[in-house]
Design an enzyme around this catalytic site. Structure first.
Site, PDB file in Angstrom:
ATOM      1  NE  ARG A 310     -12.311 112.958  55.353  1.00 39.93           N
ATOM      2  CZ  ARG A 310     -11.125 113.383  55.792  1.00 39.93           C
ATOM      3  NH1 ARG A 310     -11.074 114.406  56.627  1.00 39.93           N
ATOM      4  NH2 ARG A 310     -10.013 112.794  55.407  1.00 39.93           N
ATOM      5  CE  LYS A 332     -28.841 111.294  39.614  1.00 41.33           C
ATOM      6  NZ  LYS A 332     -29.149 110.912  38.218  1.00 41.33           N
ATOM      7  CD  GLU A 374     -34.155 117.866  32.498  1.00 42.66           C
ATOM      8  OE1 GLU A 374     -34.875 116.935  32.900  1.00 42.66           O
ATOM      9  OE2 GLU A 374     -32.980 117.687  32.120  1.00 42.66           O
ATOM     10  CE  LYS A 416     -34.207 115.549  40.344  1.00 43.39           C
ATOM     11  NZ  LYS A 416     -33.159 116.238  39.590  1.00 43.39           N
ATOM     12  CD  GLU A 426     -29.567 107.439  38.780  1.00 42.69           C
ATOM     13  OE1 GLU A 426     -30.277 108.253  38.182  1.00 42.69           O
ATOM     14  OE2 GLU A 426     -28.349 107.341  38.612  1.00 42.69           O
ATOM     15  NE  ARG A 430     -32.197 111.276  41.824  1.00 43.85           N
ATOM     16  CZ  ARG A 430     -31.601 112.103  42.685  1.00 43.85           C
ATOM     17  NH1 ARG A 430     -31.391 111.703  43.924  1.00 43.85           N
ATOM     18  NH2 ARG A 430     -31.235 113.296  42.324  1.00 43.85           N
ATOM     19  CG  ASN A 434     -30.968 109.437  34.258  1.00 39.67           C
ATOM     20  OD1 ASN A 434     -30.572 110.590  34.355  1.00 39.67           O
ATOM     21  ND2 ASN A 434     -30.656 108.505  35.141  1.00 39.67           N
ATOM     22  CG  HIS A 437     -31.092 112.666  31.006  1.00 36.77           C
ATOM     23  ND1 HIS A 437     -32.441 112.917  30.884  1.00 36.77           N
ATOM     24  CD2 HIS A 437     -30.588 113.674  31.779  1.00 36.77           C
ATOM     25  CE1 HIS A 437     -32.737 114.023  31.548  1.00 36.77           C
ATOM     26  NE2 HIS A 437     -31.644 114.503  32.090  1.00 36.77           N
ATOM     27  CG  HIS A 441     -25.832 112.351  29.569  1.00 39.97           C
ATOM     28  ND1 HIS A 441     -25.919 111.588  30.716  1.00 39.97           N
ATOM     29  CD2 HIS A 441     -26.373 113.557  29.893  1.00 39.97           C
ATOM     30  CE1 HIS A 441     -26.484 112.299  31.675  1.00 39.97           C
ATOM     31  NE2 HIS A 441     -26.770 113.494  31.190  1.00 39.97           N
ATOM     32  CG  HIS A 454     -28.327 118.898  30.405  1.00 46.73           C
ATOM     33  ND1 HIS A 454     -27.826 117.633  30.186  1.00 46.73           N
ATOM     34  CD2 HIS A 454     -29.353 118.748  31.294  1.00 46.73           C
ATOM     35  CE1 HIS A 454     -28.499 116.752  30.911  1.00 46.73           C
ATOM     36  NE2 HIS A 454     -29.431 117.398  31.598  1.00 46.73           N
TER      37      HIS A 454
END
Length: 552
Positions: A310, A332, A374, A416, A426, A430, A434, A437, A441, A454
């Site tokens: 955890r 993330k 990026e 960032k 997010e 935030r 993206n 993206h 994606h 990517h």
């Protein structure tokens, strides 16, 4: 510009609540047109509607808007139907910044179901009435809007940050959340430390040449004695022995897990390999995981750290440009699923990010280009002067000039880190990170993970998002071309693969930003200013056709 901000949108979209909070944030005076009408007439809006009718109410409303829009430094919440009159639209458009607040019909019904002060909803079928009002008014809202904000998310704090960061320059005193425009350092220091300020979860980003050999830095970044390095079979021959020696010299016990390289291995099987080793070696809660590699290794290691017992500490040691400027910062973590990229994961912050810029010298050209995507993204969405700087220095960046790379990494991390500080999980703001993206994606998923890197998919996705921004009138043709030209200059693809419209739509519908079945896009309005919105399907299809080469 007189500093006025005008809020428009259907009833129940939050104009009064958001308006009051925005006025406090920007030190402006808040006025609600409905409240002003009630104060001047001494009657409630439902009573005015009942006695005088809607036409009389609209005349009163127009008089208020004409008068108040001439003032300075106010936040004015208008009635849902105020934009129906051409003169009102003209006053709002010419005398301030217009923010269109949107929410779904379901959300509006939830917020207004017990409100008896909405005379237009006192019908047998409020849903049908709202749908009619939406169809009638949507074109007018779009016509006057400078900024479109979705208010479906209930977090007021994030909505305010989203609004403030999308206000055009000069439209308001942009409060403390405004980003300081990029200024290149005359002399690039050999070591830079930037904070990611998240209260108890705060951590430093260390950027410098040769940091893999800095045992004092690693000793300060790792509290416990036991460490496990997670890396891949491409990075391990280059840097695993070196980092192991540094950690050992710092008094740490070190073991390593070497995974196959590639986006296609960012999956459940790789995660299980990590867990199997940690359990077999009886690693405890004080064991620190160290991600040595690019974005795939960082995401996998972070997710393993978030889940094992955890939560155990982990440190990011990014060795690719993409990881150093983006994926290693912000917490993330996660894995891909055959039905969607990055759909399984957790927000889990590292103890530190240690970016050794010397590792970029061994980076293949294709991987360097993927990282530049990026870098370009940060300039396009937040900092137009930084975008200008990237254009001017793209040759040096392609040539791996250490000073240029250090500047690019430093500014990208600053941007960032500030976005993450404002919106760690997010909740709204935030999502602007993206940009490109949603398309990217879909490219990765449609072609199969690993066919395009990517960053390559994101680079092409930014070209597509810029094209869409231009089609919607948010971005000039010249600015859209600048994005395309810079992406190409970075060595990234600018023509999208022809997946077929059905496949494109299928993959874009599997996106965490989407709400109520609508695909959300991060667009720019103008360069350096992000916008989160859905778009008409005909515009999306036109962009797909153009960017896949089907239309000129």
């Amino acid at each position: 510009m007189n500093g006025n901000i005008f809020l428009v949108g259907l009833m129940g979209t939050g104009k009064t609540t958001i308006g009051r909070a925005l006025a406090r944030k920007l030190n402006k005076r808040f006025i609600d047109t409905d409240h002003e009408i009630e104060a001047r007439t001494g009657a409630s809006i439902p009573v005015i509607f009942e006695i005088e009718g809607e036409a009389s109410f609209r005349r009163r409303e127009a008089e208020i808007i004409r008068e108040l829009s001439a003032e300075h430094d106010i936040v004015l919440a208008t009635g849902g139907g105020a934009i129906l009159l051409p003169e009102n639209r003209a006053y709002l458009k010419s005398r301030g910044t217009v923010i269109y607040l949107r929410a779904s019909i379901n959300q509006i019904l939830q917020r207004t179901s017990r409100d008896q002060s909405r005379p237009l909803l006192q019908t047998a079928d409020p849903r049908k009435k709202l749908e009619e009002l939406s169809r009638e008014r949507e074109p007018y809202y779009r016509e006057v809007a400078d900024v479109v904000i979705e208010t479906g998310r209930p977090n007021l704090h994030f909505l305010l940050h989203s609004i403030i960061n999308q206000l055009p320059p000069g439209s308001a005193a942009l409060a403390a959340t405004t980003y300081t425009p990029f200024t290149a350092m005359a002399d690039t220091p050999s070591f830079i430390t930037l904070p990611v300020s998240l209260g108890e979860r705060s951590y430093p980003i260390s950027i410098g040449h040769g940091l893999l050999d800095d045992r004092e830095l690693f000793a300060a970044s790792i509290a416990g004695t036991r460490t496990v390095i997670v890396t891949n079979d491409l990075v391990a021959p280059l840097y695993l022995e070196r980092l192991t020696a540094t950690l050992t010299a710092a008094g740490k016990q070190v073991s390593a897990i070497v995974l196959p390289d590639g986006e296609e291995y960012k999956n459940w099987s790789s995660l299980m390999i990590i867990f199997d080793r940690l359990l077999a070696d009886k690693c405890d809660r004080k064991t620190t995981l160290i991600a040595l590699g690019g974005g795939v290794i960082g995401d996998l290691t972070g997710y393993a750290a978030a889940s094992y017992m955890r939560g155990v500490p982990f440190v990011q040691v990014p060795t690719t440009l993409l990881a150093q400027v983006d994926s290693s910062v912000g917490g993330k973590t996660g894995i891909n699923h055959p039905l969607g990229k990055n759909m399984i994961g957790a927000f889990y912050q590292p103890q530190a990010v240690i970016a050794d810029t010397a590792t970029l010298q061994t980076l293949p050209a294709r991987e360097l280009a993927a990282g530049l995507a990026e870098v370009i993204k940060h300039g396009a969405i937040i900092d137009a002067p930084f975008f200008d700087w990237i254009e001017a220095h793209i040759d040096q960046l392609n040539a791996k000039d250490p000073a240029a790379l250090a500047q690019a990494i430093r500014r990208s991390c600053e941007i960032k880190a500030e976005v993450v500080r404002q919106d760690e999980r997010e909740g709204g703001l935030r999502a602007v990170l993206n940009f490109g993206h949603t398309f990217g994606h879909a490219i990765e998923s449609g072609l199969g993970y690993g066919v395009w890197l990517h960053g390559e998919a994101v680079g092409c996705g930014m070209v597509m998002a810029a094209d869409m921004s231009h089609r919607l009138g948010y971005l000039s043709e010249a600015s859209s071309l600048r994005v395309r030209t810079l992406v190409a200059a970075a060595g990234l693809p600018v023509t999208a693969p022809d997946l077929g419209a059905t496949t494109w739509l299928e993959w874009m519908r599997v996106d965490k930003k989407n709400e109520d079945g609508k695909i959300k896009f991060i667009l720019i309005k103008p360069l350096g200013t992000p916008l989160i919105t859905d778009v008409p399907q005909e515009v999306l299809l036109a962009t797909l056709a153009h960017c896949t080469g089907k239309t000129p």
